[in-house]
Design an enzyme around this catalytic site. Structure first.
Site, PDB file in Angstrom:
ATOM      1  N   LYS A  13     -25.803  23.939  35.174  1.00  0.00           N
ATOM      2  CA  LYS A  13     -25.816  22.869  34.169  1.00  0.00           C
ATOM      3  C   LYS A  13     -27.219  22.256  34.045  1.00  0.00           C
ATOM      4  O   LYS A  13     -27.732  22.066  32.961  1.00  0.00           O
ATOM      5  CB  LYS A  13     -24.841  21.734  34.552  1.00  0.00           C
ATOM      6  CG  LYS A  13     -23.403  22.141  34.646  1.00  0.00           C
ATOM      7  CD  LYS A  13     -22.497  20.938  34.918  1.00  0.00           C
ATOM      8  CE  LYS A  13     -22.701  20.293  36.266  1.00  0.00           C
ATOM      9  NZ  LYS A  13     -22.277  21.102  37.424  1.00  0.00           N
ATOM     10  N   ARG A  88     -17.388  13.266  35.183  1.00  0.00           N
ATOM     11  CA  ARG A  88     -16.875  14.208  36.177  1.00  0.00           C
ATOM     12  C   ARG A  88     -15.435  13.893  36.542  1.00  0.00           C
ATOM     13  O   ARG A  88     -14.863  14.581  37.376  1.00  0.00           O
ATOM     14  CB  ARG A  88     -17.726  14.085  37.431  1.00  0.00           C
ATOM     15  CG  ARG A  88     -18.605  15.311  37.725  1.00  0.00           C
ATOM     16  CD  ARG A  88     -19.408  14.970  38.946  1.00  0.00           C
ATOM     17  NE  ARG A  88     -20.013  16.068  39.608  1.00  0.00           N
ATOM     18  CZ  ARG A  88     -21.310  16.394  39.512  1.00  0.00           C
ATOM     19  NH1 ARG A  88     -22.091  15.757  38.674  1.00  0.00           N
ATOM     20  NH2 ARG A  88     -21.803  17.360  40.240  1.00  0.00           N
ATOM     21  N   ARG A 127     -30.233  28.382  47.024  1.00  0.00           N
ATOM     22  CA  ARG A 127     -31.044  27.488  46.174  1.00  0.00           C
ATOM     23  C   ARG A 127     -31.974  26.637  47.030  1.00  0.00           C
ATOM     24  O   ARG A 127     -31.580  26.117  48.068  1.00  0.00           O
ATOM     25  CB  ARG A 127     -30.111  26.586  45.361  1.00  0.00           C
ATOM     26  CG  ARG A 127     -30.857  25.515  44.571  1.00  0.00           C
ATOM     27  CD  ARG A 127     -30.045  24.959  43.458  1.00  0.00           C
ATOM     28  NE  ARG A 127     -28.989  24.048  43.878  1.00  0.00           N
ATOM     29  CZ  ARG A 127     -28.199  23.392  43.039  1.00  0.00           C
ATOM     30  NH1 ARG A 127     -28.342  23.572  41.728  1.00  0.00           N
ATOM     31  NH2 ARG A 127     -27.266  22.591  43.486  1.00  0.00           N
ATOM     32  N   ARG A 160     -31.008  21.316  49.487  1.00  0.00           N
ATOM     33  CA  ARG A 160     -30.433  19.979  49.256  1.00  0.00           C
ATOM     34  C   ARG A 160     -29.372  19.695  50.307  1.00  0.00           C
ATOM     35  O   ARG A 160     -28.608  20.593  50.670  1.00  0.00           O
ATOM     36  CB  ARG A 160     -29.783  19.938  47.859  1.00  0.00           C
ATOM     37  CG  ARG A 160     -30.723  19.507  46.778  1.00  0.00           C
ATOM     38  CD  ARG A 160     -30.168  19.717  45.387  1.00  0.00           C
ATOM     39  NE  ARG A 160     -28.787  19.282  45.164  1.00  0.00           N
ATOM     40  CZ  ARG A 160     -28.232  19.245  43.958  1.00  0.00           C
ATOM     41  NH1 ARG A 160     -28.922  19.578  42.887  1.00  0.00           N
ATOM     42  NH2 ARG A 160     -26.986  18.871  43.815  1.00  0.00           N
ATOM     43  N   ARG A 171     -17.508  20.004  47.797  1.00  0.00           N
ATOM     44  CA  ARG A 171     -17.833  19.763  46.384  1.00  0.00           C
ATOM     45  C   ARG A 171     -16.913  20.565  45.472  1.00  0.00           C
ATOM     46  O   ARG A 171     -16.504  20.098  44.415  1.00  0.00           O
ATOM     47  CB  ARG A 171     -19.301  20.115  46.102  1.00  0.00           C
ATOM     48  CG  ARG A 171     -20.260  19.114  46.722  1.00  0.00           C
ATOM     49  CD  ARG A 171     -21.685  19.612  46.682  1.00  0.00           C
ATOM     50  NE  ARG A 171     -22.214  19.712  45.335  1.00  0.00           N
ATOM     51  CZ  ARG A 171     -23.272  20.455  45.009  1.00  0.00           C
ATOM     52  NH1 ARG A 171     -23.891  21.169  45.922  1.00  0.00           N
ATOM     53  NH2 ARG A 171     -23.718  20.476  43.770  1.00  0.00           N
TER      54      ARG A 171
HETATM   55  P1  AMP Z   1     -25.293  17.131  40.673  1.00  0.00           P
HETATM   56  O1  AMP Z   1     -26.763  17.215  40.825  1.00  0.00           O
HETATM   57  O2  AMP Z   1     -24.860  16.893  39.261  1.00  0.00           O
HETATM   58  O3  AMP Z   1     -24.567  18.301  41.299  1.00  0.00           O
HETATM   59  O4  AMP Z   1     -24.822  15.815  41.478  1.00  0.00           O
HETATM   60  C1  AMP Z   1     -25.021  15.708  42.852  1.00  0.00           C
HETATM   61  C2  AMP Z   1     -23.984  14.763  43.447  1.00  0.00           C
HETATM   62  O5  AMP Z   1     -24.121  13.451  42.850  1.00  0.00           O
HETATM   63  C3  AMP Z   1     -22.547  15.156  43.193  1.00  0.00           C
HETATM   64  O6  AMP Z   1     -22.062  16.116  44.126  1.00  0.00           O
HETATM   65  C4  AMP Z   1     -21.833  13.805  43.328  1.00  0.00           C
HETATM   66  O7  AMP Z   1     -21.676  13.440  44.675  1.00  0.00           O
HETATM   67  C5  AMP Z   1     -22.840  12.848  42.697  1.00  0.00           C
HETATM   68  N1  AMP Z   1     -22.573  12.702  41.246  1.00  0.00           N
HETATM   69  C6  AMP Z   1     -23.313  13.213  40.213  1.00  0.00           C
HETATM   70  N2  AMP Z   1     -22.752  12.911  39.035  1.00  0.00           N
HETATM   71  C7  AMP Z   1     -21.623  12.205  39.322  1.00  0.00           C
HETATM   72  C8  AMP Z   1     -20.582  11.646  38.521  1.00  0.00           C
HETATM   73  N3  AMP Z   1     -20.570  11.754  37.184  1.00  0.00           N
HETATM   74  N4  AMP Z   1     -19.588  10.980  39.162  1.00  0.00           N
HETATM   75  C9  AMP Z   1     -19.576  10.837  40.506  1.00  0.00           C
HETATM   76  N5  AMP Z   1     -20.499  11.392  41.314  1.00  0.00           N
HETATM   77  C10 AMP Z   1     -21.516  12.062  40.734  1.00  0.00           C
END
Ligand code: AMP
Length: 217
Positions: A13, A88, A127, A160, A171
């Site tokens: 994404k 989400r 990654r 990460r 996740r």
């Molecule tokens: P991402 O980089 O989008 O994979 O986000 C990393 C982490 O941030 C996720 O695994 C969640 O713990 C948190 N996070 C990101 N976006 C959201 C969201 N819309 N709602 C809740 N937690 C989020």
């Protein structure tokens, strides 16, 4: 136009969102990036977010929504935005719909990036990201040119915290329970299109652009 990218963790994404935002000349809003930069700066939001993120959990809906709401109110979003990683959960989607309606706007298109889960697990464990300039690498297909040093700024690239294998499993569980129901939610609203996130970044982006051009909505 407001576009949202939906997909399992590691579906690509973020990479696609950066490129689409540049092509369409609208801002890229990534809740994950906002949380990570707050964690790096040690803000209160960062401390709160880290306690969820490092455990593979979602940050609470109200906290996450208010960040996106503030961001979407900024004038650079007047012509639209690419939402990456938000909403989400169903409550987040409902809060977003309500907010956009109050502004006379709507979520125009949701692009669901479809990919095989085994492929994602492999991709996430390989990654590496640059903590400084956010460049991403894959140790197998797209490693840094010079050992583990970022090609752009020379900082050592890292795994990460939330890409550690046990956190990845959590996740996915969280994705299936909380985020996957959004596919049905947006199908019912009639604004969902699909794009196959396969065969590398270029092919995946081409699939998304084709899906956008050929959409019936
Ligand atoms: P991402 O980089 O989008 O994979 O986000 C990393 C982490 O941030 C996720 O695994 C969640 O713990 C948190 N996070 C990101 N976006 C959201 C969201 N819309 N709602 C809740 N937690 C989020």
């Amino acid at each position: 136009m407001i576009i949202m990218l939906l997909g399992a963790p590691g579906a690509g994404k973020g990479t696609q969102a950066v490129k689409l935002a540049s092509i369409l000349d609208i801002p890229h809003i990534s809740t994950g990036d906002i949380f990570r930069s707050n964690i790096k700066e040690g803000t209160e939001l960062g401390k709160l977010a880290a306690s969820y993120i490092n455990d593979g959990k979602l940050v609470p809906d109200e906290v996450t929504f208010s960040i996106v709401e503030d961001r979407l109110k900024k004038p650079d979003c007047d012509n639209g935005a690419i939402l990456d990683g938000f909403p989400r959960t169903i409550p987040q989607a409902e809060m977003l719909d309500k907010f956009l309606a109050s502004e006379g706007k709507k979520l125009d298109i949701v692009i669901n990036i479809v990919i095989d889960e085994n492929e994602i697990v492999e991709r996430l464990s390989q990654r590496r990201v640059c903590p400084e300039c956010k460049a991403t690498y894959h140790l197998g297909h797209r490693p840094p040119k010079n050992g583990l040093k970022c090609d752009f700024c020379g900082t050592e690239v890292i795994l990460r915290d939330d890409d550690q294998p046990d956190v990845i499993q959590k996740r996915f569980k969280e994705y299936h329970e909380s985020t996957e129901p959004l596919i049905e939610y947006y199908k019912n609203k009639g604004n969902l299109i699909e794009s196959q996130g396969v065969n590398g970044i270029e092919q995946s982006l081409n699939n998304t652009i084709k899906a956008l051009i050929n959409r019936k909505i």
